[in-house]
Motif scaffolding. Structure first.
Motif, PDB file in Angstrom:
ATOM      1  N   SER A  99       0.822  -1.202   0.000  1.00  0.00           N
ATOM      2  CA  SER A  99       0.000   0.000   0.000  1.00  0.00           C
ATOM      3  C   SER A  99       0.861   1.260   0.000  1.00  0.00           C
ATOM      4  O   SER A  99       1.753   1.414   0.843  1.00  0.00           O
ATOM      5  CB  SER A  99      -0.921   0.013   1.227  1.00  0.00           C
ATOM      6  OG  SER A  99      -1.460   1.301   1.451  1.00  0.00           O
ATOM      7  N   THR A 100       0.583   2.164  -0.922  1.00  0.00           N
ATOM      8  CA  THR A 100       1.304   3.433  -0.946  1.00  0.00           C
ATOM      9  C   THR A 100       0.970   4.284   0.276  1.00  0.00           C
ATOM     10  O   THR A 100       1.816   5.035   0.768  1.00  0.00           O
ATOM     11  CB  THR A 100       0.958   4.220  -2.222  1.00  0.00           C
ATOM     12  OG1 THR A 100      -0.471   4.314  -2.339  1.00  0.00           O
ATOM     13  CG2 THR A 100       1.503   3.516  -3.446  1.00  0.00           C
ATOM     14  N   LEU A 101      -0.254   4.165   0.781  1.00  0.00           N
ATOM     15  CA  LEU A 101      -0.642   4.944   1.961  1.00  0.00           C
ATOM     16  C   LEU A 101       0.041   4.402   3.214  1.00  0.00           C
ATOM     17  O   LEU A 101       0.470   5.168   4.084  1.00  0.00           O
ATOM     18  CB  LEU A 101      -2.165   4.936   2.122  1.00  0.00           C
ATOM     19  CG  LEU A 101      -2.931   5.604   0.971  1.00  0.00           C
ATOM     20  CD1 LEU A 101      -4.435   5.464   1.182  1.00  0.00           C
ATOM     21  CD2 LEU A 101      -2.548   7.074   0.835  1.00  0.00           C
ATOM     22  N   TYR A 116       0.219   9.229  15.197  1.00  0.00           N
ATOM     23  CA  TYR A 116      -1.070   9.193  14.508  1.00  0.00           C
ATOM     24  C   TYR A 116      -0.904   9.891  13.156  1.00  0.00           C
ATOM     25  O   TYR A 116      -0.703  11.107  13.103  1.00  0.00           O
ATOM     26  CB  TYR A 116      -2.160   9.874  15.338  1.00  0.00           C
ATOM     27  CG  TYR A 116      -2.550   9.084  16.553  1.00  0.00           C
ATOM     28  CD1 TYR A 116      -3.548   8.114  16.489  1.00  0.00           C
ATOM     29  CD2 TYR A 116      -1.899   9.285  17.773  1.00  0.00           C
ATOM     30  CE1 TYR A 116      -3.900   7.372  17.608  1.00  0.00           C
ATOM     31  CE2 TYR A 116      -2.252   8.551  18.893  1.00  0.00           C
ATOM     32  CZ  TYR A 116      -3.246   7.598  18.804  1.00  0.00           C
ATOM     33  OH  TYR A 116      -3.588   6.859  19.920  1.00  0.00           O
ATOM     34  N   VAL A 117      -0.989   9.095  12.092  1.00  0.00           N
ATOM     35  CA  VAL A 117      -0.667   9.610  10.762  1.00  0.00           C
ATOM     36  C   VAL A 117      -1.837   9.367   9.814  1.00  0.00           C
ATOM     37  O   VAL A 117      -2.381   8.262   9.737  1.00  0.00           O
ATOM     38  CB  VAL A 117       0.592   8.932  10.196  1.00  0.00           C
ATOM     39  CG1 VAL A 117       0.932   9.500   8.818  1.00  0.00           C
ATOM     40  CG2 VAL A 117       1.775   9.105  11.150  1.00  0.00           C
ATOM     41  N   MET A 118      -2.200  10.423   9.085  1.00  0.00           N
ATOM     42  CA  MET A 118      -3.245  10.324   8.077  1.00  0.00           C
ATOM     43  C   MET A 118      -2.638  10.660   6.712  1.00  0.00           C
ATOM     44  O   MET A 118      -2.519  11.828   6.343  1.00  0.00           O
ATOM     45  CB  MET A 118      -4.402  11.269   8.395  1.00  0.00           C
ATOM     46  CG  MET A 118      -5.605  11.097   7.478  1.00  0.00           C
ATOM     47  SD  MET A 118      -7.010  12.171   7.926  1.00  0.00           S
ATOM     48  CE  MET A 118      -7.511  11.406   9.472  1.00  0.00           C
ATOM     49  N   PRO A 119      -2.226   9.654   5.946  1.00  0.00           N
ATOM     50  CA  PRO A 119      -1.693   9.910   4.615  1.00  0.00           C
ATOM     51  C   PRO A 119      -2.824  10.223   3.638  1.00  0.00           C
ATOM     52  O   PRO A 119      -3.907   9.624   3.704  1.00  0.00           O
ATOM     53  CB  PRO A 119      -0.994   8.601   4.249  1.00  0.00           C
ATOM     54  CG  PRO A 119      -1.669   7.569   5.067  1.00  0.00           C
ATOM     55  CD  PRO A 119      -2.148   8.225   6.312  1.00  0.00           C
ATOM     56  N   ALA A 132      -5.865   6.142   7.582  1.00  0.00           N
ATOM     57  CA  ALA A 132      -5.362   6.647   8.862  1.00  0.00           C
ATOM     58  C   ALA A 132      -4.762   5.494   9.653  1.00  0.00           C
ATOM     59  O   ALA A 132      -5.310   4.373   9.665  1.00  0.00           O
ATOM     60  CB  ALA A 132      -6.468   7.320   9.666  1.00  0.00           C
ATOM     61  N   TYR A 133      -3.631   5.771  10.325  1.00  0.00           N
ATOM     62  CA  TYR A 133      -2.898   4.729  11.035  1.00  0.00           C
ATOM     63  C   TYR A 133      -2.398   5.228  12.387  1.00  0.00           C
ATOM     64  O   TYR A 133      -2.057   6.403  12.543  1.00  0.00           O
ATOM     65  CB  TYR A 133      -1.685   4.271  10.209  1.00  0.00           C
ATOM     66  CG  TYR A 133      -2.042   3.786   8.838  1.00  0.00           C
ATOM     67  CD1 TYR A 133      -2.413   2.468   8.604  1.00  0.00           C
ATOM     68  CD2 TYR A 133      -2.011   4.668   7.751  1.00  0.00           C
ATOM     69  CE1 TYR A 133      -2.738   2.032   7.329  1.00  0.00           C
ATOM     70  CE2 TYR A 133      -2.334   4.240   6.473  1.00  0.00           C
ATOM     71  CZ  TYR A 133      -2.705   2.920   6.274  1.00  0.00           C
ATOM     72  OH  TYR A 133      -3.041   2.496   5.005  1.00  0.00           O
ATOM     73  N   ARG A 134      -2.324   4.297  13.310  1.00  0.00           N
ATOM     74  CA  ARG A 134      -1.595   4.520  14.558  1.00  0.00           C
ATOM     75  C   ARG A 134      -0.281   3.767  14.433  1.00  0.00           C
ATOM     76  O   ARG A 134      -0.259   2.570  14.130  1.00  0.00           O
ATOM     77  CB  ARG A 134      -2.394   4.028  15.762  1.00  0.00           C
ATOM     78  CG  ARG A 134      -1.639   4.170  17.087  1.00  0.00           C
ATOM     79  CD  ARG A 134      -2.574   4.043  18.282  1.00  0.00           C
ATOM     80  NE  ARG A 134      -3.473   2.917  18.147  1.00  0.00           N
ATOM     81  CZ  ARG A 134      -4.639   2.820  18.803  1.00  0.00           C
ATOM     82  NH1 ARG A 134      -5.033   3.795  19.601  1.00  0.00           N
ATOM     83  NH2 ARG A 134      -5.412   1.764  18.642  1.00  0.00           N
TER      84      ARG A 134
END
Length: 234
Positions: A99-101, A116-119, A132-134
């Motif tokens: 996944s690119t995200l 906490y990142v939202m690509p 969105a990822y933790r």
């Protein structure tokens, strides 16, 4: 740790990375990265050849190959898929789609220690590719699944609105079009960060260890155009 080659052409950037592991030595990542809009076809194979030559190995010594399977540029994804599938098929090696995200989120975590990142990537046609990822200790937990949607429909992951969110990727150039609730919940946004094979090869190593490598013809790009909802991960 496997020996892996990853490549990516999902955005204006073109990249390749080689994860090398030799017994008794620490794993090493060799990488190439360049912003080369509309030159992916010309630049990708030379990058791969350079990495293999620098490491002094042939493609048959790889345990597997990986590529950025999307979401991203339709043309770029097809270029990367064609090269990766051709190499994997020719060398009789398993292939992994990354996944690119997820790669963007891992890059933000590795470089800036973000949790906490939202690509978000520019999906054209007035839409964004988002997730969105933790992030913790180099690992990602999905808090919102990959989706494609207009900027004004973006929301923070339910139940995590108060987290210290950081946005990364080209999609955040649409800042002025985002809902005020999202703007208020994003502490900063880094729109110049692009997906890179250097992060994908690390994600691929974990997937390979989990037995997720597949025959080359079974790994397909992910375009997301048939998904229009911002979905909470179940």
């Amino acid at each position: 740790m496997p020996t892996l080659l990853a490549l990516d052409a999902s955005s204006s950037a073109c990249s390749a990375a080689l994860l090398i592991h030799e017994e008794g030595r620490e794993a090493q990542v060799l990488a190439r990265f360049a912003l080369t809009p509309r030159e992916h076809t010309r630049r990708l194979m030379p990058m791969i050849d350079e990495l293999l030559a620098e490491a002094g190995i042939e493609i048959q010594r790889l345990d597997a190959l990986a590529y950025g399977r999307g979401p991203g540029s339709f043309t770029g994804l097809r270029i990367a898929a064609g090269v990766a599938q051709g190499l994997a098929f020719g060398a009789d090696k398993p292939l992994l789609g990354i996944s690119t995200l997820e790669a963007l989120a891992l890059a933000a975590h590795r470089r800036y220690h973000l949790r906490y990142v939202m690509p978000a990537l520019d999906a054209r046609m007035g839409e964004l590719y988002v997730a969105a990822y933790r992030c913790h200790d180099g690992r990602l937990e999905t808090l919102a699944e990959e989706a494609v949607l207009p900027p004004d429909r973006l929301t923070l992951p339910k139940g995590h609105e108060e987290a210290d969110w950081v946005g990364v990727g080209s999609g955040w150039a649409s800042w002025d079009s985002l809902p005020t609730q999202v703007q208020a919940g994003i502490s900063q946004h880094l729109s110049d960060l692009a997906p890179a094979a250097e992060d994908m090869v690390l994600l691929a190593a974990r997937q390979f260890a989990a037995g997720e490598g597949r025959e080359a013809h079974l790994v397909q790009p992910v375009y997301l155009r048939d998904k229009v909802a911002w979905q909470k991960s179940r």
